[in-house]
Design a protein around this motif. Structure first.
Motif, PDB file in Angstrom:
ATOM      1  N   GLU A  18      40.623 -14.050  31.898  1.00  0.00           N
ATOM      2  CA  GLU A  18      40.700 -12.898  33.383  1.00  0.00           C
ATOM      3  C   GLU A  18      41.501 -13.074  34.231  1.00  0.00           C
ATOM      4  N   CYS A  19      41.881 -11.867  34.882  1.00  0.00           N
ATOM      5  CA  CYS A  19      43.107 -12.457  36.415  1.00  0.00           C
ATOM      6  C   CYS A  19      42.293 -12.766  36.914  1.00  0.00           C
ATOM      7  N   ILE A  20      42.253 -13.764  38.140  1.00  0.00           N
ATOM      8  CA  ILE A  20      41.803 -14.230  38.971  1.00  0.00           C
ATOM      9  C   ILE A  20      41.939 -13.189  40.607  1.00  0.00           C
ATOM     10  N   SER A  21      42.613 -12.569  40.466  1.00  0.00           N
ATOM     11  CA  SER A  21      42.517 -11.279  41.609  1.00  0.00           C
ATOM     12  C   SER A  21      42.233  -9.997  41.010  1.00  0.00           C
ATOM     13  N   CYS A  22      42.698  -9.569  40.209  1.00  0.00           N
ATOM     14  CA  CYS A  22      41.858  -7.708  39.518  1.00  0.00           C
ATOM     15  C   CYS A  22      41.544  -8.258  39.015  1.00  0.00           C
ATOM     16  N   LYS A  23      40.942  -8.766  38.330  1.00  0.00           N
ATOM     17  CA  LYS A  23      39.696  -9.007  37.410  1.00  0.00           C
ATOM     18  C   LYS A  23      40.273  -8.116  35.762  1.00  0.00           C
ATOM     19  N   SER A  29      49.402 -15.224  33.380  1.00  0.00           N
ATOM     20  CA  SER A  29      49.373 -14.684  34.176  1.00  0.00           C
ATOM     21  C   SER A  29      49.233 -12.855  34.429  1.00  0.00           C
ATOM     22  N   CYS A  30      48.470 -12.548  35.064  1.00  0.00           N
ATOM     23  CA  CYS A  30      48.321 -11.329  34.944  1.00  0.00           C
ATOM     24  C   CYS A  30      49.817 -10.629  35.509  1.00  0.00           C
ATOM     25  N   ASP A  31      49.468  -9.096  34.623  1.00  0.00           N
ATOM     26  CA  ASP A  31      51.019  -8.242  34.977  1.00  0.00           C
ATOM     27  C   ASP A  31      51.109  -7.818  36.635  1.00  0.00           C
ATOM     28  N   CYS A  32      49.910  -7.819  37.317  1.00  0.00           N
ATOM     29  CA  CYS A  32      49.590  -8.711  38.720  1.00  0.00           C
ATOM     30  C   CYS A  32      50.500  -9.878  39.694  1.00  0.00           C
ATOM     31  N   GLY A  33      50.748 -10.102  38.402  1.00  0.00           N
ATOM     32  CA  GLY A  33      51.405 -11.682  39.349  1.00  0.00           C
ATOM     33  C   GLY A  33      50.150 -12.959  39.225  1.00  0.00           C
TER      34      GLY A  33
END
Ligand SMILES: *Cc1c(COP(=O)(O)O)cnc(C)c1O
Ligand SMILES: [Zn+2]
Length: 414
Positions: A6-11, A22-26
């Motif tokens: 799970e992305c720590i930022s956008c979830k 990393s997530c697509d959002c970085g």
């Protein structure tokens, strides 16, 4: 138990089998579990006879693991020392992660990370390292018959660590730059070549490192200390410890959450600067400097996760001087326990927090010693011979020289 990323930022979530860091959002990823249905009894877990202090917690470390690569990591000793407690001012116990197979806590992360590398069918594993990551990865990769490449900042790592990476057969590349530059190169190269990265931006590594805290709690018979104090470099442990504590609460292993104190060297203090600034962006240190080479890092990759840990646990970030680090080290060493310079930052930090009134008299403080005393024997010998530039050898124990006759020896020992 199921596990996913799970992305720590956008979830945003990803499959637990995905090979991504990393997530697509970085932003970085967490390994997540559905703990609400988990019945994992702490006494049952504690009573398991496991050669590995990491895989004892397998369901909440890597439930998807297939072929486990283990060297019997973890199960390290928890010391209490009145000498160290007197030095700090509070009630200290010391979790000695230098007692892992390759001499640092990195083994707890590597057993999980290399196990995942096999699951991902990787052929080559890679890391940038201030020393201990490369020593550990080189060993676990060799055990798993994987090729291993390590990038180290030239002239900035302790000899004991370099010797391990060479001995375990890794391809060692000395980069003419610092750790942060080496890590950027690792990420770029692996994207091109498909090498599997085992720096602490790898979420599986941090899952292994959670067990430092769980195992210590287990050894304390689940009585929760007031503080958990940890040296902070690339701030993977700071990140893992917060996650470990929140999960322990969710699993009903503990009710109270101890406060995390992350300790940096003054010359390599980006997390400290970021924390005290109150801003939501990293304040990097372009030219990190400290003789605690294991925490000589200016752009800690896990800074967001680490700040989350500090926030979740009502924690603090503190910085200590080179003098404070070496004095703390010599006290830990002289107590018969011993550690490498970076490790002593935790004890130096606990003392400073006590003196500043943040840690209170009577508080119980769990300090993590991250690496073994033999890792950086040069720093130790130089300290005791009063040859560390800019450092006063407060607790020096210099060797004595004498002629080879009994009378001279007698005089030398007076
Ligand atoms: C890697 C290392 C650290 C830094 O740990 P982070 O999780 O990157 O903050 C501290 N001490 C020793 C001995 C290390 O090897
Ligand atoms: Zn995201």
């Amino acid at each position: 138990m199921k596990a996913w990323l799970e992305c720590i930022s956008c979830k945003k979530t990803f499959d637990g089998g995905d090979q991504r860091f990393s997530c697509d959002c970085g932003a970085l990823l967490d390994v997540k579990y559905d703990l609400s249905h988990a019945i994992l009894d702490k006494q049952e877990v504690a009573s398991r006879s496991s050669a590995s202090g990491v895989w004892r917690f397998r369901e909440v470390v890597h439930p998807l693991a297939e072929k486990v690569v283990s060297r019997g990591e973890g199960n390290t000793f928890l010391y209490s020392s009145s000498r160290v407690s007197d030095f700090v001012g509070a009630n200290v116990s010391l979790k000695h992660e230098g007692e892992n197979p390759t001499g640092s806590f990195k083994d707890r992360g590597m057993t999980v990370g290399v196990t995942e590398a096999l699951r991902q069918k990787a052929k080559t594993v890679i890391c940038a390292s201030t020393g201990n990551t490369s020593a550990s990865l080189a060993s676990y990769a060799a055990m798993a018959s994987l090729k291993c490449v390590v990038l180290i900042p030239e002239g900035m790592i302790a000899y004991g660590k370099l010797s391990q990476a060479l001995a375990y057969g890794a391809k060692v590349v000395q980069v003419q730059g610092n750790f942060d530059e080496a890590l950027a190169l690792v990420q770029a190269l692996s994207a091109k070549k498909g090498y599997y990265v085992l720096n602490s931006l790898n979420p599986w590594r941090l899952e292994g490192q959670k067990t430092i805290v769980w195992e210590a709690l287990m050894q304390l018979n689940w009585s929760v200390p007031d503080w958990v104090v940890v040296p902070a470099g690339n701030v993977g442990n700071t990140s893992a410890f917060g996650k470990a504590l929140m999960e322990a609460k969710e699993l009903k292993w503990i009710e109270k959450i101890p406060r995390i104190a992350a300790i940096q060297a003054e010359g390599a203090n980006p997390l400290y600067q970021t924390f005290t600034s109150g801003l939501d962006e990293l304040i990097p240190v372009e030219h990190p400097e400290t003789l605690a080479t294991a925490i000589r890092i200016g752009r800690p990759v896990n800074w967001q996760k680490a700040l989350r840990s500090i926030k979740d646990t009502n924690g603090v970030v503190e910085q200590v001087s080179e003098q404070q680090i070496m004095d703390a080290k010599s006290v830990v060493d002289a107590a018969g326990i011993g550690c490498e310079p970076a490790s002593a930052a935790s004890v130096a930090g606990a003392k400073k927090l006590f003196e500043n009134g943040v840690v209170k008299p009577g508080d119980s403080v769990l300090c993590v010693l991250t690496g073994h005393v033999l890792k950086d024997s040069e720093a130790t010998v130089n300290y005791h011979q009063r040859q560390l530039e800019g450092i006063e050898s407060t607790f020096a124990n210099a060797p004595i020289q004498t002629r080879a006759d009994l009378a001279s020896l007698g005089r030398a020992l007076l």
